[in-house]
Design an enzyme around this catalytic site. Sequence first.
Site, PDB file in Angstrom:
ATOM      1  N   GLY A   1      -7.145  -4.993   7.282  1.00 31.09           N
ATOM      2  CA  GLY A   1      -6.581  -4.035   8.231  1.00 31.09           C
ATOM      3  C   GLY A   1      -7.308  -3.970   9.563  1.00 31.09           C
TER       4      GLY A   1
ATOM      5  N   LYS B   1       0.856  -1.195   0.000  1.00 29.92           N
ATOM      6  CA  LYS B   1       0.000   0.000   0.000  1.00 29.92           C
ATOM      7  C   LYS B   1       0.892   1.245   0.000  1.00 29.92           C
ATOM      8  CE  LYS B   1      -3.540  -2.848   1.990  1.00 29.92           C
ATOM      9  NZ  LYS B   1      -4.762  -2.995   2.800  1.00 29.92           N
TER      10      LYS B   1
HETATM   11  P1  13P Z   1      -4.136  -6.519   5.723  1.00 31.66           P
HETATM   12  O1  13P Z   1      -3.310  -7.794   5.575  1.00 31.66           O
HETATM   13  O2  13P Z   1      -3.362  -5.397   6.316  1.00 31.66           O
HETATM   14  O3  13P Z   1      -5.452  -6.786   6.356  1.00 31.66           O
HETATM   15  O4  13P Z   1      -4.449  -6.033   4.208  1.00 31.66           O
HETATM   16  C1  13P Z   1      -4.924  -6.933   3.288  1.00 31.66           C
HETATM   17  C2  13P Z   1      -4.918  -6.303   1.963  1.00 31.66           C
HETATM   18  O5  13P Z   1      -5.662  -5.373   1.703  1.00 31.66           O
HETATM   19  C3  13P Z   1      -3.969  -6.805   0.964  1.00 31.66           C
HETATM   20  O6  13P Z   1      -4.234  -6.318  -0.298  1.00 31.66           O
END
Ligand code: 13P
Length: 253
Positions: A176, A11
């Site tokens: 998340g 991200k």
């Molecule tokens: P998390 O593993 O932080 O929950 O995020 C998952 C995600 O959106 C991967 O593209």
Amino acid sequence: MRRKIVAGNWKMNKRFDEAEELISEIADIIDAQPLDEDIEMIICPPFLFLEMATDIASESEFHIGAQNVSEYDAGAYTGEVSAQMLNSIEVEYCIIGHSERRKYFAETDEVLATKINLALANEIEPIFCCGEVLSEREAKIHFDTVRTQIEKGLFHLSPEQFYNVVIAYEPIWAIGTGVVASPAQAQEMHAYIRGLIKEKYGAELAEDTTILYGGSCNADNATVLFSQPDVDGGLIGGASLKAKDFVQIARSF
Ligand code: 13P
């Protein structure tokens, strides 16, 4: 071909020096103790770090993906990054249709279908994301949501094109939040998605499709998730920002 894949979606995190350090640390760990040969590791950093990442990846055993690609081929689209550009620096994968792109950047199913076409035309394998919000699951329409996303985003492809697509099921309520889908919930949706592919493209292509789970997947819960028959690996957010955790997830098959 159906593969075991662990992909890290960074991200919008890290400065350049931190990104270089993290990728180098991952490379050092897997160079010292290689992953099993049938496991593919993919790292998806922000655009700005891709060239540095592909340089390091070329000397190691992991692959690089982008987190997004323009819906346009080339030309006067200020600020955009094209599939051709990604191809020109050896980027092999691209996440397309992440729920954060759908939500914050208003990416529609139609735009996503165009991005899929451009990625494939430029020899980049899409990692196509789908998944429902909590209210859809509570209303028991989560299968319909995912079916529509997949039909509109992918089912215009020929079987030959579809063969090069990876799917990631990411329930939005699990992203998340620390609330991971139960292994049974993940398996149920993955089996449903494989069933859709079977209806559209036949049993062989359905069996060949790699379907990843994403949403609060970490080093503690990856083993039980990946042991589900239709879960072929994970798309990892937060836990992909820690080298040891990410590599441990890749060793969780
Ligand atoms: P998390 O593993 O932080 O929950 O995020 C998952 C995600 O959106 C991967 O593209």
